[in-house]
Design a protein around this motif. Sequence first.
Motif, PDB file in Angstrom:
ATOM      1  N   SER A 133     -39.242 -15.662  14.102  1.00 58.18           N
ATOM      2  CA  SER A 133     -37.894 -15.080  14.169  1.00 58.18           C
ATOM      3  C   SER A 133     -37.892 -13.811  15.008  1.00 58.18           C
ATOM      4  CB  SER A 133     -37.380 -14.780  12.756  1.00 58.18           C
ATOM      5  OG  SER A 133     -38.193 -13.805  12.128  1.00 58.18           O
ATOM      6  N   LYS A 134     -38.967 -13.009  14.895  1.00 61.10           N
ATOM      7  CA  LYS A 134     -39.067 -11.785  15.683  1.00 61.10           C
ATOM      8  C   LYS A 134     -39.225 -12.107  17.164  1.00 61.10           C
ATOM      9  CE  LYS A 134     -41.658  -7.425  15.902  1.00 61.10           C
ATOM     10  NZ  LYS A 134     -42.795  -6.643  15.343  1.00 61.10           N
ATOM     11  N   LYS A 135     -39.997 -13.158  17.463  1.00 68.71           N
ATOM     12  CA  LYS A 135     -40.252 -13.547  18.853  1.00 68.71           C
ATOM     13  C   LYS A 135     -38.962 -13.920  19.572  1.00 68.71           C
ATOM     14  CE  LYS A 135     -42.999 -16.818  21.594  1.00 68.71           C
ATOM     15  NZ  LYS A 135     -44.024 -17.883  21.548  1.00 68.71           N
ATOM     16  N   TYR A 136     -38.050 -14.593  18.851  1.00 64.94           N
ATOM     17  CA  TYR A 136     -36.822 -15.071  19.496  1.00 64.94           C
ATOM     18  C   TYR A 136     -35.591 -14.232  19.146  1.00 64.94           C
ATOM     19  CZ  TYR A 136     -39.532 -19.188  20.765  1.00 64.94           C
ATOM     20  OH  TYR A 136     -40.477 -20.027  21.290  1.00 64.94           O
ATOM     21  N   GLY A 137     -35.800 -13.142  18.361  1.00 61.84           N
ATOM     22  CA  GLY A 137     -34.697 -12.244  18.069  1.00 61.84           C
ATOM     23  C   GLY A 137     -33.634 -12.826  17.174  1.00 61.84           C
ATOM     24  N   ILE A 138     -34.039 -13.665  16.200  1.00 63.25           N
ATOM     25  CA  ILE A 138     -33.078 -14.209  15.244  1.00 63.25           C
ATOM     26  C   ILE A 138     -33.566 -13.887  13.840  1.00 63.25           C
ATOM     27  CG2 ILE A 138     -32.386 -16.085  16.783  1.00 63.25           C
ATOM     28  CD1 ILE A 138     -34.115 -17.962  15.099  1.00 63.25           C
ATOM     29  N   THR A 139     -32.687 -14.050  12.861  1.00 65.34           N
ATOM     30  CA  THR A 139     -33.078 -13.777  11.483  1.00 65.34           C
ATOM     31  C   THR A 139     -33.762 -15.005  10.881  1.00 65.34           C
ATOM     32  OG1 THR A 139     -31.006 -14.566  10.526  1.00 65.34           O
ATOM     33  CG2 THR A 139     -31.110 -12.251  11.191  1.00 65.34           C
ATOM     34  N   ILE A 140     -34.522 -14.768   9.836  1.00 69.15           N
ATOM     35  CA  ILE A 140     -35.194 -15.883   9.160  1.00 69.15           C
ATOM     36  C   ILE A 140     -34.161 -16.811   8.534  1.00 69.15           C
ATOM     37  CG2 ILE A 140     -36.714 -16.467   7.221  1.00 69.15           C
ATOM     38  CD1 ILE A 140     -38.241 -13.894   7.835  1.00 69.15           C
ATOM     39  N   GLU A 141     -33.063 -16.220   8.026  1.00 65.52           N
ATOM     40  CA  GLU A 141     -32.012 -17.039   7.417  1.00 65.52           C
ATOM     41  C   GLU A 141     -31.456 -18.039   8.428  1.00 65.52           C
ATOM     42  OE1 GLU A 141     -32.402 -13.410   4.966  1.00 65.52           O
ATOM     43  OE2 GLU A 141     -32.255 -13.791   7.121  1.00 65.52           O
ATOM     44  N   ASN A 142     -31.182 -17.572   9.644  1.00 71.57           N
ATOM     45  CA  ASN A 142     -30.654 -18.473  10.675  1.00 71.57           C
ATOM     46  C   ASN A 142     -31.685 -19.510  11.089  1.00 71.57           C
ATOM     47  OD1 ASN A 142     -28.137 -17.294  10.764  1.00 71.57           O
ATOM     48  ND2 ASN A 142     -28.650 -15.883  12.417  1.00 71.57           N
TER      49      ASN A 142
END
Length: 683
Positions: free
Chosen positions: A200-209
């Motif tokens: 999620s950090k690598k792609y800039g999204i949240t874990i929820e998404n």
Amino acid sequence: MKRRIFFSLLFTMLSVSVTTATKQEKYIKHTVVKGETVNIIAQKYSVTPYDIFKLNPDSQNGIKLDAVLLIPPSSIGTTTAAQKQAVVSSKKTTHLVQPKETLFSLSRQYNVSVDAIKNANAELLKDGLKIGQNVVIPAGDVFTQDTYQKPPVEKPVVKPTEVAKTVVKEEVKAVVAKPTSSSKTIYHTVEAKETKFGISKKYGITIENLEKLNPQIVSGLQVGTKLLISGERTISEDVSSVAKSKSEPIKETVSTKKYLQEYVVRQQETLYSISKDFAISEEELISLNPELKKGVKLGMILRVPMKEKSEVKPVINKTQSNLSTSIKSDKKKQLVLLLPFNISKIESDTVNSTQARLKKDKFLNMTLDFYSGALMAIDSAKVLGLNVDVSIFDSQETKNSSAAASVIQQNNLTNVDAIIGPFYQTNVEKVAEMLEGYNTPVISPLSKESGKGYKNLYQSTPTAEQMKSSIFDFMRSKNGNIVAVVDAKKGSIINYLKDQQRDVKIVGLSDKGTLVSDSLLVKLDKNKMNYIIVASEKTGMILSSTTSMVNAQRNYQVQMVVLEQNETLDFEEIPLAKLTKLNMLYPSISKSNETLEAIYFENNYKKINKIVPNQYAIRGFDVTFDTLLRLSQDKSFEETVQGSATEQIESKFDYSLNENGGYSNKGVYILQYEADLSITEAK
């Protein structure tokens, strides 16, 4: 003497009773068992995880095996409107950011808007929220009943078949109602050791998404899984994914999530020791604490990972205790000794007389020596007034067989308070497995092997691994420079140093496998004590090493170290004067004792048995007496182990919880030779 002991086998019996009081509690007390999570426990009692978190705040960081949680009655398990109308304290709060946390999750946890957190941490959050930051949580924002949400809780652990059903259900929903987007579809294939947080950090999204886009990963990641990061998944891929989830069982995976906590550096700790304690590499530790680049200093506050649930060990401040001063004799306890006399074999031996067998059967002699020491411990227990019934049975064991299981069944010993024995590791493990459900402590008296993970198994003799680990801990506590001279044939030692003790400097040998003095000197440090490990059974190698070390003492502080018992050192060719001059250092499970108690034991033993007690007799006393004292406290045997380290005639009992279950004794002495030829405990 042994013949008399063998034929007598007298069993001492002591007894008393105890009463227990019960108290009506407002809350239910639940003891955590293996595999349970907060969600599972909440479902069991028809309450919410939030209700458990309120009564047990520490459980938000994970729950431990055998921990006791307070559970509210289900009638008050729902959150009231007053609770939902949260009022924020006027005092500011700081929060240490953990993996997987977002500004949104923090806003929910503290009932504060995302904008309020951003405004209070403008400089800190310029580059976004990062692990290890101390974020200020402002006051003043109040969530209404309509916007209130409970703090995030961990995902429930469910069976693979239930996971598969959930995945199928969620995937069908995704096919029916897919979001429309003109952006390019991006996928990511999961690689070994990757986590949801890292992806999620690598792609800039949240874990929820990430989980919404890929419901199949809710229960955990699998290597090789193709994840949708952004855009749309094709219908064929959805159908393929659903079909796969139906046909293939989903493996349960262990989360690699590691929460952070603050840790204060204690005296004599090093970068290596801290990284080892928290199962983290030195590089990772420095990345979390850049100030460590300048070195470790006493009192530094470091960010360190909190160990996973399977690794969590109770934080205990053990003290060296004299349990004889805190005896509680108002409850009868039962102790059983399973000792390998093998009487049936002796009775059926028509070739050798009992006297002849005693002369040549080393195992029987060891058993009788241990037994004679145990009898001394039982006599001492009578003098102290300990209320313990002691029963001794013949375990009739060899290395590959034992009658212990049938002895336990035939004599209804499943409810006794503790069992000492059998002797062989495989046999004592079978007994521990048999009684694990009863949580009966089973003490292994002599085996040095690493045992299997039975929660009720107590290895009273430190393993070879613990012996080596203890002496390295000692050397590092002195901030020493550790050097090793290792014979080429000692491959296991070389591998151990490279794998487990990577900071040790290994001295190169010549083409002929001999030591060159200059190769040793270049590894030494003039500003530190140089601990030089010698691992060889060759007389020539030991002689050349000790000669080089004695010569080096002109310019360096040098002390010789051996990691394990080495009979070559006893040869006349190895001058004792060299070993004493080098203050040879080594680990030991026992040490000589000249206290009044030890002298009394030896004199009394000689008076009864007409012989000086050997190591097995003393061991029999130490293990048995320590167990009797632990059974005579107002705590369970396990609680005494967790809270008290003890020392008997020649042995130390400092039990530590193993990662795979059960306890092992890390009570190792670090001894050294002195110039006057005495052996003392190194300080």
